[in-house]
Structure formats: structure tokens, C-alpha cells
Design a protein around this motif. Structure first.
Motif, short mmCIF file in Angstrom:
data_model
loop_
_atom_site.label_atom_id
_atom_site.label_comp_id
_atom_site.label_asym_id
_atom_site.label_seq_id
_atom_site.Cartn_x
_atom_site.Cartn_y
_atom_site.Cartn_z
N ARG A 38 36.38 39.98 44.41
CA ARG A 38 37.01 38.98 44.71
C ARG A 38 37.57 38.69 43.01
O ARG A 38 37.17 39.04 42.01
CB ARG A 38 36.34 37.84 45.18
N GLN A 39 38.52 37.80 43.18
CA GLN A 39 39.19 37.33 41.99
C GLN A 39 39.69 35.98 42.09
O GLN A 39 40.40 35.35 42.81
CB GLN A 39 40.63 38.18 41.67
N ALA A 40 38.93 35.03 41.26
CA ALA A 40 39.64 33.62 41.28
C ALA A 40 40.54 33.40 40.33
O ALA A 40 40.89 34.27 39.31
CB ALA A 40 38.36 32.77 40.77
N PRO A 41 41.35 32.20 40.33
CA PRO A 41 42.31 31.99 39.43
C PRO A 41 41.95 31.92 38.13
O PRO A 41 40.91 31.25 37.77
CB PRO A 41 42.96 30.87 40.00
N GLY A 42 42.56 32.76 36.95
CA GLY A 42 42.26 32.86 35.80
C GLY A 42 40.98 33.50 35.53
O GLY A 42 40.62 33.60 34.22
N ARG A 43 40.55 34.42 36.30
CA ARG A 43 39.26 35.06 36.08
C ARG A 43 39.52 36.45 36.57
O ARG A 43 40.39 36.82 37.20
CB ARG A 43 38.07 34.53 36.73
N GLN A 44 38.71 37.48 35.83
CA GLN A 44 38.67 38.74 36.16
C GLN A 44 38.35 39.08 37.55
O GLN A 44 37.46 38.30 37.99
CB GLN A 44 38.10 39.61 35.25
N ARG A 45 38.81 40.15 38.17
CA ARG A 45 38.19 40.48 39.37
C ARG A 45 36.61 41.08 39.24
O ARG A 45 36.42 41.75 38.48
CB ARG A 45 39.05 41.75 40.03
N GLU A 46 35.91 40.61 40.41
CA GLU A 46 34.60 40.85 40.14
C GLU A 46 33.99 41.54 41.52
O GLU A 46 34.50 41.26 42.48
CB GLU A 46 33.45 39.71 39.79
N LEU A 47 33.10 42.29 41.29
CA LEU A 47 32.45 43.12 42.60
C LEU A 47 31.33 41.92 43.12
O LEU A 47 30.61 41.10 42.40
CB LEU A 47 31.67 44.18 41.98
N VAL A 48 31.69 41.82 44.54
CA VAL A 48 30.73 41.32 45.55
C VAL A 48 29.49 41.78 46.18
O VAL A 48 28.56 41.43 46.08
CB VAL A 48 31.64 40.17 46.16
#
Length: 121
Positions: A38-48
Motif C-alpha cells: 500500500r501507498q499513502a499520500p506522501g509516503r513510500q509504498r510498504e509491504l502489507v
């Protein structure tokens, strides 16, 4: 052409649930690990979460106990059941899979187009 297509995103209140689906289609020989990022605004993509071909699962600490990943190998589909959603879970969720195509029998990593999940407080 081989592709991953996600569905199931949407708007939900905090404490609610959503179920994401991701179906792989095309000239598939085999699929290895499937997962969700997932990727939130202003943040890096992260593994869920991940689900390996051997049945091993992995979860990010932030979703343990709330999210469950599963897969239907016969349908080349991976699911993410998300319960007790929090506003901080708001993000674009992307499906990811390691796929061997029948075209050249090489293992490649594929991404879906993403589906928006918004959790209101």
C-alpha cells in the motif's frame, strides 16, 4: 497479455471491513508469491502481507491481527480481508505477484493498477 486486476476498495468507517481481490490473468504457467502493498499520500509504498506458493504468510506489524491474506490457486487470485480498519490504513492498495509466463518460462514480478481504500474517522 499477463495482468493483475484488483477490486474491492472503497470508503468505510473506522472499525469497518473490506475485502480486496486480485486476479491474475493471461498466459500463466505458474505463480509464486502473491502479496499486497500500500501507498499513502506522501509516503513510500510498504509491504502489507504476503502469501508464498508454499503456504507461508507474512504480515506487517501494523496489520497483524486485523488483516488476513488468502489465495485461491485454481483461480490465480489472492485476497486481503481487512477488519477493524483504521484511518491510518487509508492508501492505494497494490497487488503484486511473481509469475512465470508460458511465453518464455521466465519469472517476472507484476503489479496491479491499485485500488483506493479510504477509512473515515
Amino acid at each position: 497479455q499477463l495482468q493483475l486486476v484488483e477490486s474491492g476498495g472503497g470508503l468505510v468507517q473506522a472499525g469497518g471491513s473490506l475485502r480486496l481481490s486480485c486476479a491474475a490473468s493471461g498466459s500463466i504457467f505458474s505463480i509464486g508469491t502473491m502479496g499486497w502493498h500500500r501507498q499513502a499520500p506522501g509516503r513510500q509504498r510498504e509491504l502489507v502481507a504476503l502469501f508464498t506458493s508454499r503456504g507461508t504468510t507474512y504480515y506487517a506489524d501494523s496489520v497483524k491481527g486485523r488483516f488476513t491474506i488468502s489465495r485461491d490457486n485454481a483461480k490465480n487470485t489472492v485476497f486481503l480481508q481487512m477488519n477493524n480498519l483504521k484511518p491510518e490504513d487509508t492508501a492505494v492498495y497494490y497487488c503484486n505477484a511473481d509469475v512465470v509466463s508460458v511465453s518464455d518460462y521466465r519469472n517476472r514480478n507484476y503489479w496491479g493498477q491499485g485500488t483506493q481504500v479510504t477509512v473515515s474517522s
